[in-house]
Scaffold this active site. Structure first.
Site, PDB file in Angstrom:
ATOM      1  N   GLU A  23       0.837  -1.182   0.000  1.00  0.00           N
ATOM      2  CA  GLU A  23       0.000   0.000   0.000  1.00  0.00           C
ATOM      3  C   GLU A  23       0.883   1.246   0.000  1.00  0.00           C
ATOM      4  O   GLU A  23       1.801   1.357   0.808  1.00  0.00           O
ATOM      5  CB  GLU A  23      -0.880  -0.035   1.259  1.00  0.00           C
ATOM      6  CG  GLU A  23      -1.609   1.239   1.546  1.00  0.00           C
ATOM      7  CD  GLU A  23      -1.859   1.416   3.053  1.00  0.00           C
ATOM      8  OE1 GLU A  23      -1.244   0.717   3.867  1.00  0.00           O
ATOM      9  OE2 GLU A  23      -2.680   2.274   3.387  1.00  0.00           O
ATOM     10  N   ASP A  78      -0.010  -1.378   6.451  1.00  0.00           N
ATOM     11  CA  ASP A  78       0.300  -0.927   7.803  1.00  0.00           C
ATOM     12  C   ASP A  78      -0.572  -1.632   8.832  1.00  0.00           C
ATOM     13  O   ASP A  78      -1.652  -2.124   8.526  1.00  0.00           O
ATOM     14  CB  ASP A  78       0.067   0.587   7.914  1.00  0.00           C
ATOM     15  CG  ASP A  78       1.191   1.358   7.243  1.00  0.00           C
ATOM     16  OD1 ASP A  78       2.315   0.824   7.229  1.00  0.00           O
ATOM     17  OD2 ASP A  78       0.931   2.461   6.732  1.00  0.00           O
ATOM     18  N   ASP A  87      -2.332  -0.384  10.939  1.00  0.00           N
ATOM     19  CA  ASP A  87      -3.321   0.553  11.477  1.00  0.00           C
ATOM     20  C   ASP A  87      -4.670   0.359  10.779  1.00  0.00           C
ATOM     21  O   ASP A  87      -4.846  -0.574   9.998  1.00  0.00           O
ATOM     22  CB  ASP A  87      -2.830   2.000  11.313  1.00  0.00           C
ATOM     23  CG  ASP A  87      -2.574   2.333   9.852  1.00  0.00           C
ATOM     24  OD1 ASP A  87      -2.974   1.541   8.959  1.00  0.00           O
ATOM     25  OD2 ASP A  87      -1.966   3.383   9.583  1.00  0.00           O
ATOM     26  N   ASP A 143      -6.242   2.090   8.432  1.00  0.00           N
ATOM     27  CA  ASP A 143      -6.217   2.187   6.971  1.00  0.00           C
ATOM     28  C   ASP A 143      -5.638   0.919   6.341  1.00  0.00           C
ATOM     29  O   ASP A 143      -6.138   0.420   5.343  1.00  0.00           O
ATOM     30  CB  ASP A 143      -5.380   3.395   6.518  1.00  0.00           C
ATOM     31  CG  ASP A 143      -6.124   4.695   6.737  1.00  0.00           C
ATOM     32  OD1 ASP A 143      -7.363   4.626   6.973  1.00  0.00           O
ATOM     33  OD2 ASP A 143      -5.479   5.757   6.702  1.00  0.00           O
TER      34      ASP A 143
END
Ligand code: TSJ
Length: 648
Positions: A435, A508, A510, A512
């Site tokens: 990403e 990641d 997280d 997102d």
């Protein structure tokens, strides 16, 4: 052929008959190679023990002799299965000099029925029954309530430690088995209440009217559930559709009873889903790879809907609905019962009896046709859904054709953003789908370009759960993924053509990252299912923390590991000063760090994405990616602490 000996074992007498192979051996064989009998000694094998026992009670229910079964996890981690059937026969059989009770628990019978007592071995996946459970249990006790008496017999690791003894009087009848799985055999003897409950719920749906009670008595997690569905597989379909929007209220239910076999089908169409969801069973055993019953269902559904459409002028002239068109948005449960079920394929999860194809086909041809004629409003709704699907599929075909033509013209040109690897043997290569451009940059710098390819993705990813196939094929975010993998998409997908055997999603840790991971997985799940099923998909696990002390650096994967790592870094005196930074994203690691932590096969942690439970996966995908907001909110709240993981 075999001769039966007085001890209940049989021997080969030389007249070999392949259809009647009976492998009878001692229970030591089971303890030596447990995997051969229960699949594995991990959690799945452990829970298999329960199903082998419960199958016997379900057979009793199918014989019409029992209507209640309970499965209890005891305080000490034992399992007790109880039913209110006739009780296992305890009288001594002439040929063997033993009771059925003893034979059931001490004689191993692989593949086939075994003699005496009329006791039928039910068709568990491995079909080996109670003696295997006995062999793999530290101890096992059985109590039979019958003839006004309570009979008790005890075993340890398969050996009899107490012969059948009358231990009391009773006015009830039934069978009760308690066992403690053997810690010498199983990696972990901890039973999961959720796994048991899910399986028992499925069995309660498949055996309408049968009451199944599951209970957990372990300290601090006491709970009990009672499951009984008068509606049988009709209610199963309702349950599977509970988070979707059905196009018609009533679940369509069709059934046929013959002397030696029965077939039942329940189905309902939903408006907000574009995929099909078929679950089939033979003798209550899930057949995830389908087989003859599913083939018959699909063929007849397509034919019946086309015939109805033609007859009622909903389909014009040349128009023809494909099988996929007819199954778009359908949830269906198919359940057949038959003698001598043949399970085929590597995992024995595909029904091979070809008479089941015609049986289910005839059932639909006759009864679905009648249903449609009697319910024209429902019929019209279903036909309209299939016709819309057909148009969308035509558009998709054109889009796909475009991709194909482009590939042919441009010599299978790979996406411009792809940094490919040198190795061409797909078994040795991996592709990182990354990403963000900056992370893509570090990944390109850090990789071992001999066998690692990098494909960066950026921008907003399409949510395929909310889009029909035609949108997906032409999508500019997904096309690079399709062409880089090189194996096609949808019906065209061919794992043999995969350019990489490891497809690693690197995002990641997280919210997102989790989002993009879920979107990609949904895409793979819906449009490249064999990619997921074949175990080709992985999630990279970038570290969450970086610890430094002087010149030493250490990366830490998650919070669980953090405390331990900190302590170790602080050293003996616990006073060393350790700097800790939380990694904000992949993009913030340099190429070197990324290689060390996330990409180097020697040191990285990869998580293989498995979809073992299609029901749960479908649920998660529908809930998380679909239209309805409430269930999604509920799911996320309930599973908040696992949200990053999604448990996919
Ligand atoms: F197999 C087993 F031991 F694991 C086991 C069997 C475990 C449990 C919990 C239940 C049973 C079981 C067996 N429940 N009900 C029966 N029924 C018979 O074995 C039975 C009883 C009577 C007759 C008959 O013809 O009179 C026939 C059978 C097969």
């Amino acid at each position: 052929m075999t001769d039966e000996l007085t001890n209940g074992f049989t021997v080969d007498n030389g007249e070999y008959d392949a259809s009647q192979i009976q492998v009878l051996e001692g229970l030591e064989a089971v303890r030596k190679r447990p995997g051969m009998y229960i699949g594995s000694t991990s959690s799945s094998g452990l829970h298999h023990l329960i199903y082998e026992i419960v199958d016997n009670s379900i057979d009793e229910a199918l014989a019409g002799a029992c209507d209640e079964i309970s499965v209890t996890i005891g305080k000490t981690g034992t399992i007790t299965v109880r039913d209110n059937g006739r009780g296992i026969p305890i009288d001594i059989q002439e040929q063997t000099g033993k009771s059925a009770l003893e034979v059931v628990f001490t004689v191993l019978h692989a593949g086939g029925k075994f003699g005496g007592g009329g006791y039928k071995v039910s068709g568990g996946l491995h079909g080996v029954g109670a003696s295997v459970v006995n062999a793999l249990s530290e101890w096992l006790e059985v109590r039979v309530y019958k003839n006004g008496q309570i009979y008790e017999m005890k075993f340890a690791r398969g050996d009899i430690v107490q012969e059948s003894t009358i231990v009391g009087q009773t006015d009830k009848s039934g069978t009760e088995v308690t066992f403690m799985p053997d810690h010498e055999i199983f990696d972990d003897c901890e039973f999961s209440y959720d796994i048991i409950k899910t399986r028992m719920r499925e069995q309660a749906f498949l055996n309408g009217g049968l009451k199944i009670v599951t209970t957990d008595e372990r300290e601090g997690r006491e709970v009990s559930d009672t499951m009984c569905y008068e509606g049988g597989i009709r209610e199963f379909v309702q349950y599977l559709n509970r988070n979707k929007t059905p196009l018609h209220d009533e679940v369509i239910y069709l059934s046929e009873d013959r002397s030696t076999s029965t077939a039942e089908v329940a189905l309902q169409y939903c408006g907000d889903v574009y995929n099909e969801f078929l679950i089939s069973f033979a003798n209550n055993i899930h057949t995830p790879d389908g087989g003859m019953h599913e083939t018959g269902f699909k063929a007849a559904l397509t034919r019946v809907l086309n015939d109805y459409g033609k007859k009622n002028n909903l389909l014009k002239g040349e128009d023809k609905l494909s099988g996929e068109d007819c199954r778009e948005g359908v949830t269906a449960v198919i359940s057949v019962r038959l003698m001598d079920a043949q399970f085929e394929g590597q995992t024995k999860s595909k029904l091979g009896n070809s008479d089941m194809r015609t049986f289910v086909d005839n059932l639909l041809t006759e009864k679905l046709t009648i249903f449609l004629e009697e319910n024209p409003a429902v019929a019209r709704t279903i036909l309209e859904k299939a016709i819309t699907a057909s148009r969308a599929r035509e558009a998709a075909r054109k889009a796909r054709e475009n991709i194909r033509r482009k590939n042919a013209l441009e010599g299978m040109s790979l996406p411009g953003k792809l940094a490919d690897c040198n190795e061409t043997n797909p078994e040795l290569t991996e592709i990182y789908i990354v990403e963000g451009d900056s992370a893509g940059g570090s990944a390109k710098g850090g990789r071992d370009s001999r066998f690692q390819a990098i494909l960066p993705l950026w921008g907003k990813m399409l949510n395929v759960e909310k889009a029909r196939a035609d949108k997906v094929y032409g999508n500019d975010k997904l096309t690079p993924v399709i062409t880089a993998l090189g194996a096609g998409i949808g019906e065209d997908f061919d794992a043999e053509k995969l350019r990489y055997h490891k497809v690693i999603i690197m995002a990641d840790a997280d919210v997102d990252g989790s989002h993009i991971r879920t979107l990609l997985l949904t895409f793979f799940f819906r449009f490249m299912r064999p990619l997921v099923e074949g175990g080709y998909v992985y999630a990279a696990q970038p570290p969450l923390y970086k610890l430094t002390r002087g010149k030493t650096t250490r990366y830490v994967l998650d919070d669980n590991e953090l405390e331990i790592a900190l302590e170790e870094m602080r050293g003996e005196d616990g006073k060393g000063k350790v700097d800790m930074t939380r990694n904000k994203g992949l993009g913030e690691m340099d190429a070197h760090e990324l290689w060390d932590t996330t990409m180097n096969p020697e040191t990285r942690v990869l998580k293989q994405i498995k979809l073992t439970d299609a029901i749960e996966a479908d649920e998660v995908f529908t809930v998380l990616m679909g239209e309805k907001v409430e269930p999604r909110k509920e799911y996320i709240e309930k599973n908040a602490k696992y949200a990053v993981d999604l448990d996919l």
